[in-house]
Design an enzyme around this catalytic site. Structure first.
Site, PDB file in Angstrom:
ATOM      1  CD  GLU A   1     -10.738   3.583   2.326  1.00 47.85           C
ATOM      2  OE1 GLU A   1     -10.908   4.670   1.949  1.00 47.85           O
ATOM      3  OE2 GLU A   1     -10.121   2.812   1.497  1.00 47.85           O
TER       4      GLU A   1
ATOM      5  CB  SER B   1      -0.221  -8.129  -0.984  1.00 44.17           C
ATOM      6  OG  SER B   1      -0.914  -8.859  -0.152  1.00 44.17           O
TER       7      SER B   1
ATOM      8  CE  LYS C   1      -4.512  -1.825   1.492  1.00 48.47           C
ATOM      9  NZ  LYS C   1      -4.134  -3.158   2.059  1.00 48.47           N
TER      10      LYS C   1
HETATM   11  C1  LIG Z   1      -5.031  -4.025   2.013  1.00 51.56           C
HETATM   12  C2  LIG Z   1      -4.309  -5.392   1.660  1.00 51.56           C
HETATM   13  C3  LIG Z   1      -4.845  -6.429   0.598  1.00 51.56           C
HETATM   14  C4  LIG Z   1      -6.031  -6.231  -0.091  1.00 51.56           C
HETATM   15  O1  LIG Z   1      -6.128  -4.812  -0.982  1.00 51.56           O
HETATM   16  P1  LIG Z   1      -6.083  -4.988  -2.429  1.00 51.56           P
HETATM   17  O2  LIG Z   1      -6.619  -3.544  -2.784  1.00 51.56           O
HETATM   18  O3  LIG Z   1      -7.028  -5.906  -3.084  1.00 51.56           O
HETATM   19  O4  LIG Z   1      -4.607  -5.340  -2.741  1.00 51.56           O
HETATM   20  C5  LIG Z   1      -3.993  -7.437   0.263  1.00 51.56           C
HETATM   21  N1  LIG Z   1      -2.920  -7.730   1.085  1.00 51.56           N
HETATM   22  C6  LIG Z   1      -2.676  -6.980   1.958  1.00 51.56           C
HETATM   23  C7  LIG Z   1      -1.256  -7.259   2.874  1.00 51.56           C
HETATM   24  C8  LIG Z   1      -3.183  -5.682   2.506  1.00 51.56           C
HETATM   25  O5  LIG Z   1      -2.633  -5.096   3.475  1.00 51.56           O
END
Ligand SMILES: *Cc1c(COP(=O)(O)O)cnc(C)c1O
Length: 411
Positions: free
Chosen positions: A120, A387, A98
């Site tokens: 949010e 992610s 993010k």
């Molecule tokens: C917020 C988050 C997601 C989900 O958000 P996307 O917009 O679908 O990528 C996935 N993995 C992690 C580690 C997150 O913090």
């Protein structure tokens, strides 16, 4: 590094009105539309500006720690039979992907003369990333968060406070991500001139699905070059979890035109895919509709309102999805499938124990799908977008699932 950003900036979607085929657009009150047009204009100018590109590229490198590595997970590969690689977004500053779009949005807000960025947050990851970017760039920051998530994600709430952000609880409905979006939207309507709503994924009205995708495309552009460099080929499969869909768009965007690369988006099946309110599998179970200012697949209740949703991963429980994903689903370019809570938790421990990497529960959904895919794709390559990291989840996982995996820690 600015050149790697250029590729995706030149994609011809969305169109000038923010549509990806039938999806996207902007369905917001008139007074907000004026501000949204200004944001679009400012963004379109800024993304061509070499100074801005260099500033962002410099922060990615020296502040976030990019490029994040692509790691060949040899132990998992041996165990499951496919060649599994991980794009390590978990190693970024603040622990997830993010920060990539938060820095972009904060820089944009600063250049537009805004005083405050608001947003949010679900798992708290977007809130922490935005509070971080706000501290760095020099902006005030208000974060709206469901009361349930505030309790579940305590360490991230503390982080935001330390970083100087204000955390404002959303107390209606299920008190999770959807309600946090409602609350932030309401606050934004009150003062769209001095604030910028830094949306946390590839969702919301135009230009956010485009803008957040562009900022996240660094993931795919890096991963593609790294994978080529390490193996001499492109990956045969790319897997990412889909909440709003930003990490998935980030990695997919580099491969959309490589038709030999199969793309897989993984939605949360939660506790039960066949009971409303027990999952958040938007594209798998939903239908097209409008919410939060854009058209996309969504999960509706009997009154056509957003359904209550659930996933063990706070960052995935959203009843809509980025409009480009809806388009990619209908066109068949991306395959979307589901992973349930238990499969995600299994993968959480599998990755921890085979590779010494504790993933976020969100990311564990992608890992779980890769492990499933491996049995039909023996000897093939699978690139997983990891992610985020699991530090935020360890207490929750151990309390609720620890015993089954032989984890007994006394407090
Ligand atoms: C917020 C988050 C997601 C989900 O958000 P996307 O917009 O679908 O990528 C996935 N993995 C992690 C580690 C997150 O913090």
């Amino acid at each position: 590094m600015s050149d790697t950003i250029t590729n995706t900036f030149n994609h011809n979607l969305p169109n000038a009105d923010g549509y990806f085929g039938d999806y996207g657009g902007s369905f917001i009150p008139e007074e907000l539309q004026t501000v949204m047009n200004e944001i679009t204009q400012a963004y379109l100018e800024i993304r061509e500006d070499q100074g801005f590109r260099d500033e962002l590229a410099d922060l990615y490198r020296h502040y976030v720690g990019r490029p994040s590595p692509v790691f060949h997970a040899k132990n998992l590969s041996r165990e499951y039979g496919a060649d599994i690689y991980l794009k390590r977004e978990d190693l970024n500053h603040t622990g997830a992907h993010k920060i990539n779009h938060c820095l972009g949005e904060a820089l944009l807000a600063k250049k537009m003369g805004k005083k405050k960025i608001i947003a949010e947050t679900g798992a708290g990851q977007h809130g922490v990333a935005l509070a971080t970017a706000a501290a760095l760039v020099g902006l005030e920051c208000d974060i709206y968060m469901g009361e349930v998530d505030i309790k579940k994600e305590h360490p991230n709430v503390v982080r935001m406070a330390i970083l100087g952000a204000k955390v404002i609880p959303a107390t209606h409905g299920r008190k999770t991500l959807k309600e946090a979006v409602d609350a932030a939207f309401e606050a934004y309507l009150k003062d769209p001139v001095n604030q910028l709503y830094a949306i946390g994924s590839v969702v919301g009205p135009h230009p956010f699905p485009m803008m957040v995708r562009d900022f996240q495309s660094i993931i795919g552009n890096e991963a593609k070059a790294q994978f080529l460099q390490q193996t001499g080929k492109l990956p045969e499969n790319v897997v990412a979890c889909v909440g709003g869909g930003s990490n998935a768009m980030g990695i997919f965007s580099a491969f959309l035109e490589d038709m030999d690369v199969d793309l897989w988006g993984v939605e949360p099946a939660g506790r039960d895919l066949h009971t409303d309110g027990e999952h958040a599998a938007t594209m798998f179970k939903g239908e097209p509709g409008i919410m939060h200012g854009f058209k996309s697949y969504m999960l509706k209740d009997q009154d056509g309102e957003p359904q209550e949703v659930y996933s063990v991963a706070s960052g995935l429980d959203y009843p809509s999805v980025g409009p480009q994903h809806s388009y990619l689903k209908d066109t068949g370019r991306v395959n979307y499938d589901v992973i349930n809570d238990q499969e995600a938790i299994d993968a959480f421990f599998a990755l921890s124990r085979h590779e010494g990497i504790i993933p976020a529960i969100e990311s564990a959904h992608a890992v779980a799908y890769a492990l499933k895919l491996a049995s039909d794709h023996k000897g093939r390559s699978i690139l997983v977008n990891l992610s985020g990291r699991g530090d935020k989840d360890i207490d929750f996982v151990v309390e609720n699932y620890g015993e089954a995996y032989g984890v007994n820690v006394t407090k």
